[in-house]
Design an enzyme around this catalytic site. Sequence first.
Site, PDB file in Angstrom:
ATOM      1  N   ARG A   1       0.818  -1.238   0.000  1.00  0.00           N
ATOM      2  CA  ARG A   1       0.000   0.000   0.000  1.00  0.00           C
ATOM      3  C   ARG A   1       0.842   1.274   0.000  1.00  0.00           C
ATOM      4  NH1 ARG A   1      -3.039  -3.022   3.885  1.00  0.00           N
ATOM      5  NH2 ARG A   1      -4.690  -4.135   2.796  1.00  0.00           N
TER       6      ARG A   1
ATOM      7  N   LYS B   1       2.727  11.236 -11.739  1.00  0.00           N
ATOM      8  CA  LYS B   1       1.820  10.378 -12.513  1.00  0.00           C
ATOM      9  C   LYS B   1       2.512   9.048 -12.747  1.00  0.00           C
ATOM     10  CE  LYS B   1      -1.206  13.373 -15.197  1.00  0.00           C
ATOM     11  NZ  LYS B   1      -1.582  13.807 -16.560  1.00  0.00           N
TER      12      LYS B   1
ATOM     13  N   GLU C   1       8.698  16.951 -25.709  1.00  0.00           N
ATOM     14  CA  GLU C   1       8.094  17.354 -24.424  1.00  0.00           C
ATOM     15  C   GLU C   1       8.694  18.681 -23.948  1.00  0.00           C
ATOM     16  OE1 GLU C   1       5.490  15.830 -23.292  1.00  0.00           O
ATOM     17  OE2 GLU C   1       5.645  13.656 -23.519  1.00  0.00           O
TER      18      GLU C   1
ATOM     19  N   LYS D   1       6.831  22.699 -15.246  1.00  0.00           N
ATOM     20  CA  LYS D   1       6.021  21.551 -14.808  1.00  0.00           C
ATOM     21  C   LYS D   1       5.679  21.659 -13.322  1.00  0.00           C
ATOM     22  CE  LYS D   1       4.827  16.868 -15.042  1.00  0.00           C
ATOM     23  NZ  LYS D   1       4.857  15.598 -15.726  1.00  0.00           N
TER      24      LYS D   1
ATOM     25  N   GLU E   1      -4.792  16.875 -11.362  1.00  0.00           N
ATOM     26  CA  GLU E   1      -5.373  17.206 -12.670  1.00  0.00           C
ATOM     27  C   GLU E   1      -6.892  17.385 -12.626  1.00  0.00           C
ATOM     28  OE1 GLU E   1      -3.382  15.497 -16.093  1.00  0.00           O
ATOM     29  OE2 GLU E   1      -5.268  15.459 -17.174  1.00  0.00           O
TER      30      GLU E   1
ATOM     31  N   ARG F   1      -3.596  21.164 -14.839  1.00  0.00           N
ATOM     32  CA  ARG F   1      -2.540  20.208 -15.192  1.00  0.00           C
ATOM     33  C   ARG F   1      -2.741  19.594 -16.575  1.00  0.00           C
ATOM     34  NH1 ARG F   1       0.625  15.649 -11.563  1.00  0.00           N
ATOM     35  NH2 ARG F   1       1.791  14.799 -13.330  1.00  0.00           N
TER      36      ARG F   1
ATOM     37  N   ASN G   1      -0.742  18.118 -21.362  1.00  0.00           N
ATOM     38  CA  ASN G   1      -1.035  17.096 -22.368  1.00  0.00           C
ATOM     39  C   ASN G   1      -1.214  17.691 -23.762  1.00  0.00           C
ATOM     40  OD1 ASN G   1      -0.989  14.689 -20.819  1.00  0.00           O
ATOM     41  ND2 ASN G   1      -2.850  15.403 -19.815  1.00  0.00           N
TER      42      ASN G   1
ATOM     43  N   HIS H   1      -1.016  15.515 -26.800  1.00  0.00           N
ATOM     44  CA  HIS H   1      -1.095  14.118 -26.358  1.00  0.00           C
ATOM     45  C   HIS H   1      -2.380  13.421 -26.786  1.00  0.00           C
ATOM     46  CE1 HIS H   1       2.324  15.393 -24.048  1.00  0.00           C
ATOM     47  NE2 HIS H   1       2.450  14.240 -23.438  1.00  0.00           N
TER      48      HIS H   1
ATOM     49  N   HIS I   1      -1.573  10.147 -28.341  1.00  0.00           N
ATOM     50  CA  HIS I   1      -1.952   8.852 -27.757  1.00  0.00           C
ATOM     51  C   HIS I   1      -2.714   8.009 -28.775  1.00  0.00           C
ATOM     52  CE1 HIS I   1      -1.666  10.268 -23.264  1.00  0.00           C
ATOM     53  NE2 HIS I   1      -0.496  10.045 -23.811  1.00  0.00           N
TER      54      HIS I   1
ATOM     55  N   HIS J   1       6.899   7.649 -27.947  1.00  0.00           N
ATOM     56  CA  HIS J   1       5.900   8.530 -27.341  1.00  0.00           C
ATOM     57  C   HIS J   1       6.147   9.990 -27.755  1.00  0.00           C
ATOM     58  CE1 HIS J   1       3.201  10.226 -24.343  1.00  0.00           C
ATOM     59  NE2 HIS J   1       4.199  10.979 -23.899  1.00  0.00           N
TER      60      HIS J   1
END
Length: 373
Positions: free
Chosen positions: A132, A154, A196, A238, A248, A252, A256, A259, A263, A276
């Site tokens: 956990r 993330k 990026e 960032k 987010e 935030r 992206n 993206h 994606h 990517h």
Amino acid sequence: MASTPSTAPPLGTTTVSIDLGDRSYDIRIGSGLLDDPDSYSGLPRSGTALIVTNTTVGPLYAARLTKALQSHHKKVLVVELPDGEQYKDWPALNQIFTTLLETGSDRKTVLYALGGGVVGDMTGFAAACYMRGVPFVQVPTTLLAQVDSSVGGKTAINHPAGKNMIGAFYQPQRVICDIDTLDTLAQSELLAGLAEVIKYGPIADVEFLTWLEANLDALLARDRTALRHAIKRSCEIKTWVVGQDEKESGLRAILNFGHTFGHAIEAGLGYGQWLHGEAVGCGMVMAADLSSRLGLIDAATSLRIKALVERAGLPVHGPDLGADRYLELMRVDKKAEDGEIRFVLVGPLGQASMRAAPDSVVREVIALHTGPR
Ligand code: NAD
Ligand code: GLY
């Protein structure tokens, strides 16, 4: 912030901090950090540390990291995962858990992510889940990971139906960016990282965009001073964004930019076909054109973004998936709401927001920027 090559700061170690209350941490950027025991001072000194890396990065850097960590931990273990975006999946994640369990690692064990964004995202997710939650440290070794994925917490693995769909927000204890590790990086991976870096200009800092235009050749030639400035400024932007919106709920999402289209390219072709960063580069060109078609920026600004992406050696024309498939894939993007695709759009330059767009306009963008040439 520097706006010309001559004003870039001298090479040395610099620290960018992210303020997230009790989850705050430092991002250290410089040369020789991997071997320097000081890089790890103040981190938890547990009995066991597990370095998670892959079959490419492990042979290059795991022994050095192991040596540096020996004064902090009695036992330093290493697990090497298969290399590739296509292995950002359950079996590879399970390999981390199996190593932890078979070695009797307890809840104080510290995980070190040594590698690019794939290793970093998977190690972070493993750290969030194992017993956990155990502490973890990011030691990013790609430009992309140093400017983006190692910062902000993330963590995720991919699902065949969508990129980064299974994951958690879980912050590292520290990020250690040793610029020297970029020496061994393939040029295509450097370019993917530049995508990026470039994204931060249009969404947050026009001056940085201008700096990138002036310094692109130095970055492509791996000039350390230029790289250090690009990494630092990217991390500053960032951390500024994530510090305001860690989970987010709004702001935030601007990180992206490019993206949503990107994606779709990655998932549509199958993970690992395009890097990517390559997909994000092409996606930014498409998102900039969409911003222009919706009247948020003028056509010249959209072409300015395209020109920089192209000069960086990144693809500006997407694969021929067909408009229906692009739309289908974009509807499973995490930003989609009730099946409505939400794009990060730029306008005015240096600011971004999330918006829906009419399918007809999105289809125009797909028709112009993808398919056979
Ligand atoms: P990657 O991790 O696959 O690394 C790229 C390649 O470079 C790999 O083959 C790797 O083994 C190799 N490599 C890494 N460091 C090296 C070095 N120093 N020398 C030689 N080879 C080296 O890819 P990436 O571009 O670093 O990361 C992409 C991933 O990051 C994607 O999965 C993406 O979803 C994720 N990402 C996450 C975030 C986030 O906020 N968590 C942000 C952006 C991207
Ligand atoms: N790379 C997007 C984010 O960290 O939010």
